[in-house]
Design a protein around this motif. Sequence first.
Motif, PDB file in Angstrom:
ATOM      1  N   LEU A   6       0.858  -1.178   0.000  1.00 52.62           N
ATOM      2  CA  LEU A   6       0.000   0.000   0.000  1.00 52.62           C
ATOM      3  C   LEU A   6       0.898   1.233   0.000  1.00 52.62           C
ATOM      4  N   THR A   7       0.454   2.295  -0.662  1.00 54.68           N
ATOM      5  CA  THR A   7       1.227   3.530  -0.653  1.00 54.68           C
ATOM      6  C   THR A   7       0.289   4.724  -0.688  1.00 54.68           C
ATOM      7  N   GLY A   8       0.752   5.805  -0.116  1.00 58.79           N
ATOM      8  CA  GLY A   8      -0.043   7.028  -0.045  1.00 58.79           C
ATOM      9  C   GLY A   8       0.440   7.867   1.117  1.00 58.79           C
ATOM     10  N   GLY A   9       0.437   9.194   0.959  1.00 60.78           N
ATOM     11  CA  GLY A   9       0.910  10.008   2.065  1.00 60.78           C
ATOM     12  C   GLY A   9       0.918  11.485   1.774  1.00 60.78           C
ATOM     13  N   GLY A  10       1.384  12.224   2.764  1.00 57.06           N
ATOM     14  CA  GLY A  10       1.419  13.684   2.686  1.00 57.06           C
ATOM     15  C   GLY A  10       0.390  14.308   3.594  1.00 57.06           C
ATOM     16  N   THR A  11      -0.830  13.774   3.574  1.00 62.12           N
ATOM     17  CA  THR A  11      -1.896  14.186   4.482  1.00 62.12           C
ATOM     18  C   THR A  11      -2.619  12.938   4.962  1.00 62.12           C
ATOM     19  N   ALA A  12      -3.400  13.087   6.037  1.00 62.53           N
ATOM     20  CA  ALA A  12      -4.151  11.947   6.564  1.00 62.53           C
ATOM     21  C   ALA A  12      -5.141  11.414   5.541  1.00 62.53           C
ATOM     22  N   GLY A  13      -5.652  12.300   4.671  1.00 62.04           N
ATOM     23  CA  GLY A  13      -6.608  11.872   3.652  1.00 62.04           C
ATOM     24  C   GLY A  13      -6.040  10.899   2.643  1.00 62.04           C
ATOM     25  N   HIS A  14      -4.702  10.857   2.514  1.00 64.25           N
ATOM     26  CA  HIS A  14      -4.059   9.901   1.632  1.00 64.25           C
ATOM     27  C   HIS A  14      -3.651   8.627   2.364  1.00 64.25           C
TER      28      HIS A  14
END
Length: 354
Positions: A6-14
């Motif tokens: 899984l990947t995603g980030g920068g803000t909690a929404g990601h």
Amino acid sequence: MKKIILTGGGTAGHVTPNIALIPELKRRGYKIYYIGSKEGIERKLINEIPDVEYFGISSGKLRRYFDVKNFTDTGRVLKGYSEAKKIIKEINPAVIFSKGGFVTVPVCLAAKKYKVPCVLHESDISPGLANKICIPSATAICANFPETIQHLPESKAHLTGSPIRKELFEGDKSKGLEFCGFTDDKPVLLVIGGSLGSVSVNNAIRNSLDKLLEKYQIIHLCGKEKLDTELEGTKGYRQFEYIQKELCDLLKAADIVVSRAGANAICELLALHKPNVLIPLPLKSSRGDQILNAESFEKQGFSKVVREEELTSASLLAAIEEVFTNKDQYIKTMEDSNQLDAVTKIADIIDSVY
């Protein structure tokens, strides 16, 4: 055992939609790994989840406009791509799921290099720059809004909605009130400015505080380093930089919510049937995605929108009063909206691509 990154980030929404998927993926027999940035909020959130191994890579923001930082950030993206290739080669996953944010770009490009199927999720009505770069590498693309499908390759697009964390439905109102030291004889207004906070929303709430406290108890999630120490101890007002564990209880306790219009946040409000006032990020601070999200929700009867350019104490107080007065109608409209079971649908798509 099947492996997934899984990947995603920068803000909690990601990050939170990935967190919502994890229990279902575990139930289906996946061993889960996570690639995020080295210092982003995703590291803290994911490290609190058992049996998910976290890898941090270099990442940089990609901009549509000229900025000298583009030169240094391009170097970070290239470094992240090299790091992501090494991680993917070592793990050898069956599939990758990407929720968005600039940290995902090197991961998706590395997935294409090693021919690993990649499923993207686009939260907003129109794809952000990071997802636009990743779309050619994707095997399938999931979307929140019907309007989004026209922006995606038809053969890859799936309307799924946003994965909602199961624990958000398990909140306890009495625990939320107790956590804040509130009573149950006065309505609760919950203010959510996003994990990074919003100066304009914070100021509008604090400038209206005396008037709001006449009618409401206020929970204010104001963002990192945005606490106002002069307001500590104000009766009926509690402020926090960010809440994770107790958020389900605070949402359950809330009678009305004031929020930015990030897609994941508003989809959670819809799923929980919370009457809300949305203050989308303005064009000067964004690409306009939150404005489109908010307009869609207002058109469907889920929300009242106040544009930041029109945000004053008077306009905020009027919007809150309008939503609270008509809260039963807002709740009924949201209940009738037939939300999709996004967690199951996305997990089915993940299962189907390899």
